[in-house]
Design an enzyme around this catalytic site. Structure first.
Site: not given
Length: 450
Positions: A290, A321, A423, A443
């Protein structure tokens, strides 16, 4: 992302005032959408109202008003059906015959992006058509919203109407053909739109911004903005999975609903797009991992089911997971239990991971990409209102970036990074709705872990 659909969200003002409402995310659809998706519009859905008709009683077709959980509704040539022949998600639904009408006697004040409605034929009756009507003047005048829907199945399907209207609204459901054939209507949900110009409202799934500038235009198939109600994602048609998924978790997102485990393809993707089947990862050595986890959507069955659409999944190494990522997800929920609300963005990138059966770059005969890295950003706020304005340079931001491998540590804190790291790897701007002077500080902060 534990392996862990449906969506209908009705906007309600009487119980959820704009000043204090905290979202229960919207729901996804099992049946094909009845409307084309809008293009070039950034939507952030906030579930304002959900009516499942489980309270209230009316045993005759004569017109009359009934108080349900959301408020007063008038049923004309309609009653509350409780028989074995009534299609319902629970113990009750509305049964409508002839040209009956289901009418809200109250307004929602936050507008509506989408309205979803479950529907089916009653018993062995033949097909009928019906539609959604909307009023912006307190019920004085109405206009039809979207095309008519045909009910032909005895099993509940979901119709999704794209409304995209601001302000004060109320809705009717009107049966318009089929004569004495009866239909059942259940689980109406209104999802409010974000503020004008794409500015997200409190508890919206896209409050932090649109990281990749995704648009819901089919001419942008690998950066397709897809509002599934309980979460919003940038879907990548050619990879068969999301680029990123964004959602909100607060008190109203969490409850006691069991994991539905109903993995399934999404029939509401644009026409002609490949619908990844539930069995796509079978035998690959990768879990159906998910993005928005089942455990973050336990307030209603529909919310939990929404997370099991295959376009919420990526091929994920089992240990990643079931251990590392499960621990991180659980930690996020402990933050909510401790009096916070969180905004989450998660995604993946790169090519090739290593599951329990070895390395692979794709599954499902090459139709679904196996990512190399899986990342998540969590913004933590104490419970409150005006959330975006409360994000400061001191706000806690957790950024994690893990390799998609089976030999990964179960300790997610070993993979803490900065937002800027993610990013730089993806080209995204992850906190684009946060003022630039604050974003530039957040950030580069690295969280200390749990």
């Amino acid at each position: 992302m534990r392996h862990k659909q449906y969506y209908l969200t009705l906007l309600f003002t009487g119980c959820f005032f704009a000043s204090c409402f905290k979202q229960m995310s919207p729901r996804v659809v099992q049946a094909p959408s009845t409307t084309a998706r809008t293009t070039g519009v950034e939507l952030a859905a906030v579930q304002s109202l959900f009516e499942n008709f489980e309270t209230g009683s009316k045993t005759a077709y004569a017109a009359g008003s009934v108080n349900f959980s959301t408020g007063s509704w008038t049923l004309t040539d309609a009653l509350v059906g409780t028989s074995a022949s009534d299609a319902k998600d629970g113990s009750q639904s509305i049964r409508v015959r002839n040209t009956g009408i289901i009418s809200m006697n109250f307004d929602v004040t936050t507008g509506a992006s989408t309205v979803t409605v479950k529907h089916a034929v009653y018993g062995t009756d033949g097909s009928s058509t019906w539609g959604l009507w909307v009023s912006a003047d307190g019920g004085a005048t109405y206009s039809q919203s979207g095309p008519a829907v045909t009910s032909s199945s005895t099993s509940l399907a979901t119709a999704t109407f794209t409304v995209n209207a601001a302000g004060t609204l109320r809705f009717d459901i009107r049966k318009i053909s089929g004569g004495t054939n009866r239909i059942n209507i259940d689980d109406i949900t209104i999802n409010s739109s974000a503020g004008g110009g794409g500015t997200a409202s409190d508890n919206s799934n896209l409050l932090l911004g649109n990281p990749s500038g995704a648009t819901n235009s089919i001419s942008n198939p690998d950066n397709y903005l897809y509002d599934l109600g309980y979460y919003i994602e940038s879907y990548n048609r050619d990879r068969g999975e999301p680029n990123w998924v964004s959602w909100y978790v607060g008190d109203t997102s969490l409850g006691s609903i069991d994991r539905s485990n109903d993995f399934r393809p999404d029939p509401n993707l644009p026409t002609g797009w490949y619908e990844v089947p539930a069995t796509a990862y079978s035998g690959s050595g990768f879990d159906r991992g998910h993005n928005c986890p089942s455990g973050d959507r336990t307030n209603t069955t529909a919310a939990n089911q929404a997370t099991f659409l295959m376009d919420n999944m990526i091929p994920q190494a089992p240990n990643n997971n079931e251990h590392t990522w499960a621990n991180l997800e659980a930690y996020g929920r402990t933050l909510v239990a401790a009096g916070n609300e969180i905004y989450v963005v998660m995604g993946s990138y790169g090519s090739g991971g290593t599951g329990s059966g070895g390395s692979a770059s794709t599954v499902d005969n090459g139709r679904v990409a196996v990512p190399a890295q899986i990342w998540k950003v969590i913004v933590v706020l104490a419970k409150g209102n005006s959330d975006l304005s409360r994000i400061t340079t001191s706000t806690r931001v957790i950024a994690v970036n893990t390799p998609n491998i089976n030999t990964i540590s179960t300790d997610w804190t070993q993979y803490i990074c900065t937002v800027k790291d993610i990013e730089n790897a993806t080209g995204y701007t992850l906190l684009s709705n946060v003022p630039a002077n604050i974003r530039s500080v957040l950030e580069t902060k690295k969280d200390a872990g749990n």
